[in-house]
Design a protein around this motif. Sequence first.
Motif, short mmCIF file in Angstrom:
data_model
loop_
_atom_site.label_atom_id
_atom_site.label_comp_id
_atom_site.label_asym_id
_atom_site.label_seq_id
_atom_site.Cartn_x
_atom_site.Cartn_y
_atom_site.Cartn_z
N VAL A 124 0.88 -1.16 0.00
CA VAL A 124 0.00 0.00 0.00
C VAL A 124 0.92 1.22 0.00
N THR A 125 0.64 2.15 -0.92
CA THR A 125 1.45 3.35 -1.05
C THR A 125 0.54 4.55 -0.91
N PHE A 126 1.00 5.53 -0.15
CA PHE A 126 0.19 6.74 0.11
C PHE A 126 1.12 7.89 0.45
N LYS A 127 0.57 9.09 0.40
CA LYS A 127 1.32 10.29 0.80
C LYS A 127 1.04 10.58 2.26
N MET A 128 2.13 10.86 3.00
CA MET A 128 2.00 11.24 4.40
C MET A 128 2.92 12.43 4.62
N ARG A 129 2.32 13.59 4.90
CA ARG A 129 3.09 14.82 5.09
C ARG A 129 4.00 15.08 3.90
N SER A 130 3.44 15.03 2.71
CA SER A 130 4.11 15.26 1.42
C SER A 130 5.22 14.26 1.11
N GLU A 131 5.29 13.18 1.84
CA GLU A 131 6.28 12.13 1.60
C GLU A 131 5.55 10.86 1.19
N GLU A 132 6.06 10.17 0.18
CA GLU A 132 5.44 8.92 -0.24
C GLU A 132 5.92 7.79 0.67
N VAL A 133 4.95 7.04 1.20
CA VAL A 133 5.24 5.91 2.08
C VAL A 133 4.70 4.65 1.41
N SER A 134 5.49 3.59 1.44
CA SER A 134 5.06 2.31 0.89
C SER A 134 5.24 1.25 1.98
N LEU A 135 4.16 0.52 2.24
CA LEU A 135 4.19 -0.51 3.29
C LEU A 135 3.88 -1.88 2.69
#
Length: 149
Positions: A124-135
Amino acid sequence: MLSSFAIPSVAKSSPRIVHVFVALADNQHQGIIPVAQALGDGKDPQRNLYWGAAYGVKTYFKASQDWELVWSGRGAKDAILERCVFKSRMNDVYVVADAYEGSQIKLAVSDFLSAAAGIAKEKVTFKMRSEEVSLAIAGDANLVVLCRA
C-alpha cells in the motif's frame, strides 16, 4: 471473534506492520443475531457495528490519542469498501485496516488465511506529510488479524 497470526519469518526491525481484515456486520448475509439496521448494513462502513460504530475498528483507532489516521480510501479489491492506515504516535508501527463488504465474509477470511500463510503479498502506497510511504502488507505484514462475527 478476533483471530490473529504472527508471521515470524518476516521479522523486520522497522516499521512494524499490522494488517487487519474486517468483515462488516451484515444482517442479511451472515446469519448473525440481527442488530439495528444501520449497524448491520454490510455496505455502509461509516455506520457499521465493526467499523464505524462507537467501538468499530476505524472509530476506535481514530478516537485514540495513541494513533493517527494517515490515509484512507478504497481498497485494492472491489470487496474492500474502505482501507485505513493508522500510525502509532509513539512507535514506528502502522495498522492497515480493510473493511470488507459484509456479503464478502468468505473472501475476507480467505484473504486473511492467505496472508497468514505468507502467500498473499501486497503493498500500500500513500502520501503522508508530502512524503510517499510504501508498506508491505498481507503476507509480508508482521501480524495479521481477522475481525468477524
